[in-house]
Motif scaffolding. Structure first.
Motif, mmCIF file in Angstrom:
data_model
loop_
_atom_site.group_PDB
_atom_site.id
_atom_site.type_symbol
_atom_site.label_atom_id
_atom_site.label_comp_id
_atom_site.label_asym_id
_atom_site.label_seq_id
_atom_site.Cartn_x
_atom_site.Cartn_y
_atom_site.Cartn_z
ATOM 1 N N ILE A 118 49.650 -18.174 -42.259
ATOM 2 C CA ILE A 118 49.048 -17.423 -43.355
ATOM 3 C C ILE A 118 47.936 -18.300 -43.925
ATOM 4 C CG2 ILE A 118 51.101 -16.047 -43.980
ATOM 5 C CD1 ILE A 118 51.440 -18.059 -46.380
ATOM 6 N N SER A 119 46.941 -17.654 -44.565
ATOM 7 C CA SER A 119 45.806 -18.423 -45.094
ATOM 8 C C SER A 119 45.914 -18.561 -46.613
ATOM 9 C CB SER A 119 44.494 -17.712 -44.739
ATOM 10 O OG SER A 119 44.432 -16.484 -45.435
ATOM 11 N N VAL A 120 45.122 -19.494 -47.142
ATOM 12 C CA VAL A 120 45.053 -19.667 -48.602
ATOM 13 C C VAL A 120 44.608 -18.347 -49.249
ATOM 14 C CG1 VAL A 120 43.845 -20.891 -50.463
ATOM 15 C CG2 VAL A 120 44.642 -22.152 -48.447
ATOM 16 N N GLU A 121 43.686 -17.653 -48.588
ATOM 17 C CA GLU A 121 43.201 -16.368 -49.124
ATOM 18 C C GLU A 121 44.327 -15.327 -49.180
ATOM 19 O OE1 GLU A 121 41.541 -18.119 -46.653
ATOM 20 O OE2 GLU A 121 40.213 -18.944 -48.212
ATOM 21 N N ASP A 122 45.182 -15.323 -48.145
ATOM 22 C CA ASP A 122 46.312 -14.383 -48.145
ATOM 23 C C ASP A 122 47.172 -14.601 -49.389
ATOM 24 O OD1 ASP A 122 45.580 -13.445 -45.641
ATOM 25 O OD2 ASP A 122 46.934 -14.810 -44.560
ATOM 26 N N VAL A 123 47.345 -15.884 -49.759
ATOM 27 C CA VAL A 123 48.176 -16.211 -50.927
ATOM 28 C C VAL A 123 47.438 -15.819 -52.210
ATOM 29 C CG1 VAL A 123 49.408 -18.034 -52.158
ATOM 30 C CG2 VAL A 123 49.285 -18.100 -49.655
ATOM 31 N N GLN A 124 46.153 -16.194 -52.289
ATOM 32 C CA GLN A 124 45.348 -15.879 -53.483
ATOM 33 C C GLN A 124 45.379 -14.384 -53.784
ATOM 34 O OE1 GLN A 124 43.948 -17.993 -55.487
ATOM 35 N NE2 GLN A 124 43.519 -19.876 -54.356
ATOM 36 N N GLU A 125 45.331 -13.585 -52.733
ATOM 37 C CA GLU A 125 45.336 -12.135 -52.873
ATOM 38 C C GLU A 125 46.586 -11.617 -53.598
ATOM 39 O OE1 GLU A 125 45.357 -9.515 -49.274
ATOM 40 O OE2 GLU A 125 43.349 -10.407 -49.066
ATOM 41 N N LYS A 126 47.673 -12.347 -53.480
ATOM 42 C CA LYS A 126 48.938 -11.907 -54.078
ATOM 43 C C LYS A 126 49.042 -12.270 -55.555
ATOM 44 C CE LYS A 126 50.502 -10.162 -50.324
ATOM 45 N NZ LYS A 126 50.596 -8.689 -50.250
ATOM 46 N N ALA A 127 48.168 -13.146 -56.031
ATOM 47 C CA ALA A 127 48.224 -13.589 -57.425
ATOM 48 C C ALA A 127 47.128 -12.898 -58.224
ATOM 49 C CB ALA A 127 48.073 -15.108 -57.501
ATOM 50 N N ALA A 128 47.521 -12.119 -59.240
ATOM 51 C CA ALA A 128 46.528 -11.405 -60.032
ATOM 52 C C ALA A 128 45.811 -12.336 -61.006
ATOM 53 C CB ALA A 128 47.197 -10.270 -60.794
ATOM 54 N N GLY A 129 46.532 -13.303 -61.551
ATOM 55 C CA GLY A 129 45.927 -14.228 -62.505
ATOM 56 C C GLY A 129 45.770 -15.601 -61.877
ATOM 57 N N ASN A 130 45.581 -16.633 -62.720
ATOM 58 C CA ASN A 130 45.405 -17.962 -62.135
ATOM 59 C C ASN A 130 46.681 -18.808 -62.135
ATOM 60 O OD1 ASN A 130 45.383 -18.363 -64.815
ATOM 61 N ND2 ASN A 130 43.386 -19.405 -64.937
ATOM 62 N N SER A 131 47.797 -18.255 -62.603
ATOM 63 C CA SER A 131 49.059 -18.988 -62.531
ATOM 64 C C SER A 131 49.731 -18.684 -61.193
ATOM 65 C CB SER A 131 49.971 -18.596 -63.698
ATOM 66 O OG SER A 131 51.141 -19.378 -63.680
ATOM 67 N N ILE A 132 49.219 -19.322 -60.169
ATOM 68 C CA ILE A 132 49.676 -19.054 -58.801
ATOM 69 C C ILE A 132 50.858 -19.967 -58.471
ATOM 70 C CG2 ILE A 132 48.075 -20.702 -57.686
ATOM 71 C CD1 ILE A 132 47.537 -18.462 -55.586
#
Ligand code: AMP
Ligand code: MN
Ligand code: MN
Ligand code: MN
Length: 285
Positions: free
Chosen positions: A116-130
């Motif tokens: 999985i990519s960093v972008e795949d993870v970022q996509e799942k987080a709506a805000g910045n508290s990932i």
């Protein structure tokens, strides 16, 4: 009317938007709900707006990533000034560290054959508290695991192959910051099993006597009856507010339904008194 003082939204690792959360609270018979996203206040304005619209009282909260020595502890802050510069400064370090560890987790997962990519993870987080739950969501979407829990048990939990730590605020400092921002500080789920969210009764006593800790979360779905009894007695002896909350994460956590754990009205009143004593502004019950 129930009082649930521990919930999360899409601004951290919950799956309800703040608007959905407050609507679902009302459906569950919860008349007072505290939104306590991890390390961020960003969901509060939306939640409070919805609360005003439908007649649910929303208490401004936060769950701060803190540590006691090597151990992670979670500190709930209630009624703080959400614009306090010192508090926001420390929280921004937590948020930065949350962002920075995602590529490290992703590269450890790659070594485990999980692509999985960093972008795949970022996509799942709506805000910045990932966080790890968003990594887990990306793993579910890519078909590697069935749910968040499986991702934690196999890869993401402490001691598992893709675990990576991050910055946490020393808990004494976190309590001081909450107080300086006019809030009350309550230790979240002090005695749940497993590393990461546990603390000894000696430390709770020290934090109360030396740092003015205001309360402890007694009723939490992951705390057993023995732990609850112990915390209730300890809290009584130390004059701490004893709170309860579901730690609702929407569909992100099983067994944490809204209103499944609650706070007594008198404990909420005690908390409001504490908030006022720290200079915080909170409306009358
Ligand atoms: P992080 O914020 O990245 O340290 O991840 C910790 C968060 O993961 C906690 O706030 C929990 O909501 C969530 N979490 C921890 N263990 C599990 C699990 N076994 N299943 C689902 N969510 C979990
Ligand atoms: Mn969480
Ligand atoms: Mn927690
Ligand atoms: Mn929580």
């Amino acid at each position: 009317m129930k009082i649930d003082l521990h919930t999360h939204s899409t601004f951290s690792d919950g799956t309800d938007t703040p608007t959905m959360l407050v609507a679902n609270a009302q459906k569950a018979g919860v008349g007072v709900v505290a939104l306590c996203d991890h390390d961020t206040f960003d969901g509060l304005s939306e939640a409070m707006e919805m609360g005003r619209r439908i007649g649910v009282r929303v208490i401004p909260g936060i769950e701060i990533s803190a540590c006691s020595g090597e151990d992670s502890v979670h500190l709930l802050g209630y009624g703080t000034d959400i614009h306090n510069a010192d508090l926001l400064g420390e929280l921004s370090k937590c948020l930065k560290s949350r962002q920075e560890r995602i590529p490290q987790i992703v590269s450890k997962l790659t070594e485990e054959g999980i692509k999985i990519s960093v972008e795949d993870v970022q996509e799942k987080a709506a805000g910045n508290s990932i966080g790890r739950p968003h990594v887990a969501d990306a793993m579910v979407a890519a078909g590697y695991v069935k749910h968040r829990n499986e991702a934690f048990e196999k890869y993401l939990a402490y001691g598992k192959p893709a675990y990576v730590g991050r910055y946490e605020i020393p808990v004494e400092k976190a309590i001081d910051l909450v107080h300086s921002a006019g809030g009350a500080a309550v230790l979240a789920h002090p005695l749940i099993k497993g590393r990461g969210e546990n603390i000894s009764t000696e430390i709770i006593e020290k934090l109360t006597l030396e740092n003015g800790l205001d309360g402890i979360e007694v009723d939490h779905p992951d705390q057993d009856n023995v732990s609850r009894d112990l915390l209730r007695q300890l809290g009584h002896r130390l004059g701490l507010m004893r709170t309860g909350g579901s730690d609702y994460h929407g569909t992100g956590k099983i067994g944490h339904a809204l209103g499944s754990e609650t706070t007594r009205h008198s404990a909420l009143q005690g908390l409001v008194t504490r908030i006022r004593s720290h200079g915080g502004k909170i409306s009358v019950l």
